[in-house]
Design an enzyme around this catalytic site. Sequence first.
Site, PDB file in Angstrom:
ATOM      1  CE1 TYR A 128      25.913  18.294  33.314  1.00 57.15           C
ATOM      2  CE2 TYR A 128      24.466  16.412  33.006  1.00 57.15           C
ATOM      3  CZ  TYR A 128      24.772  17.586  33.658  1.00 57.15           C
ATOM      4  OH  TYR A 128      23.954  18.052  34.653  1.00 57.15           O
ATOM      5  CE  LYS A 181      20.475  33.195  29.043  1.00 57.17           C
ATOM      6  NZ  LYS A 181      19.326  33.874  29.641  1.00 57.17           N
ATOM      7  CG  ASP A 214      16.618  32.798  31.244  1.00 61.93           C
ATOM      8  OD1 ASP A 214      16.177  32.479  30.117  1.00 61.93           O
ATOM      9  OD2 ASP A 214      17.325  33.798  31.441  1.00 61.93           O
ATOM     10  CG  ASP A 238      20.531  16.662  34.839  1.00 61.07           C
ATOM     11  OD1 ASP A 238      19.569  16.064  35.367  1.00 61.07           O
ATOM     12  OD2 ASP A 238      21.698  16.575  35.265  1.00 61.07           O
ATOM     13  CG  ASP A 242      15.635  17.013  38.701  1.00 60.05           C
ATOM     14  OD1 ASP A 242      15.571  16.068  37.895  1.00 60.05           O
ATOM     15  OD2 ASP A 242      16.293  16.967  39.758  1.00 60.05           O
TER      16      ASP A 242
END
Length: 341
Positions: A128, A181, A214, A238, A242
């Site tokens: 971002y 990751k 993941d 982010d 959620d």
Amino acid sequence: MRVCVISGDGIGPEVLGAAVSVLRTVVPNVELIEVEAGWATFQRLGVALPDATLAAARVADAVLFGAVASPSHNVPGYRSPIVALRRELDLYANIRPVVGLQIDAPVCNPQSAACNLVVVRENTEGLYAGRERLEDGGDTAIAERLITRRASARIVRVAFDLARSRAAAGHAQPKVTIVHKANVLRVSDGLFRTVALEVAAGYPDITTEEMLVDVAAMWLAQYPERFDVVVTTNLFGDILSDVACIHGGGLGLASSANLGEGRALFEPVHGAAPDIVGKGIANPLAAIECVAMLLEWRRRADCAAHVRAAAARVLADGPRTPDLGGTSTTADVTRAVIARL
Ligand code: NAI
Ligand code: MG
């Protein structure tokens, strides 16, 4: 207490209207500075985050933010004002707690009630950072993923300090899960992981684990009770927050704090919700919890506790908005919270 209010677009004004009336009930002499930002502002003024808004946010004791509607296609000159605000005010820590909902709600699963975790998301860099460009005559798009030692170290310290304070408040088995990751993003997440493990070595009292993003998404969905504090980079945080928020009843109940040195902005995790805007059915409880977070941050723990107790009773007894299986409106829920206050 001087609070800057940025309602934004979509359901932002609907839920912040509720939050502000709750704030006024518990702190009657609060001074509100209402300023604008977002897509509608951009269409009117050609700028999504006016200088006056940024200046008001800087001088306030804290900021309450609703939501903005950022288009998914590239609009020259437009940048998401919430991403810009986080960067401009150096609100580097995005704190997203999820506490399992104790009522039957459409989004929860049997594991949800046991959930009590916090996602700590790096808020100023990563994917971002806004470093995107087109090459090859527009046929190749490149995004740079910015990871620095400084930002990684400070966000991981926030996570470990939070795990420590949760332990001191009686939360059993403090643990920090470092999510990355680095097996694929060997350089950028490699640096994040190295720095995170260095910081972790300074907290021998806290259990540390690392997990690839993941699999973290799957565990968060299926076994949320395995987690205490999760720390990760901007985009991963982010998305994972959620995923985690389903256990707390979904987006209508998910709140977040954006913290920097001596500065704070509180916002619901949800966006502008164009599918329900104007219907008067947005759940205001995420925004109302933002008021509790703000009061706690301003060391008004007594007021924060009143707001939380009132909201908890409304959650238990109703009225409830449709996202929680109810048929009531934003106004009904807000009135009920204020009545209990
Ligand atoms: P969204 O969070 O706005 O909505 C996702 C789903 O959750 C929708 O079905 C919506 O009705 C529901 N929902 C959200 N908040 C709710 C509430 N308080 N009560 C009941 N239901 C609620 O995400 P979406 O649809 O992906 O994005 C819509 C717009 O919002 C986009 O323009 C996006 O850029 C923007 N957005 C802004 C954010 C911010 O300002 N921080 C964060 C996320 C998205
Ligand atoms: Mg989000």
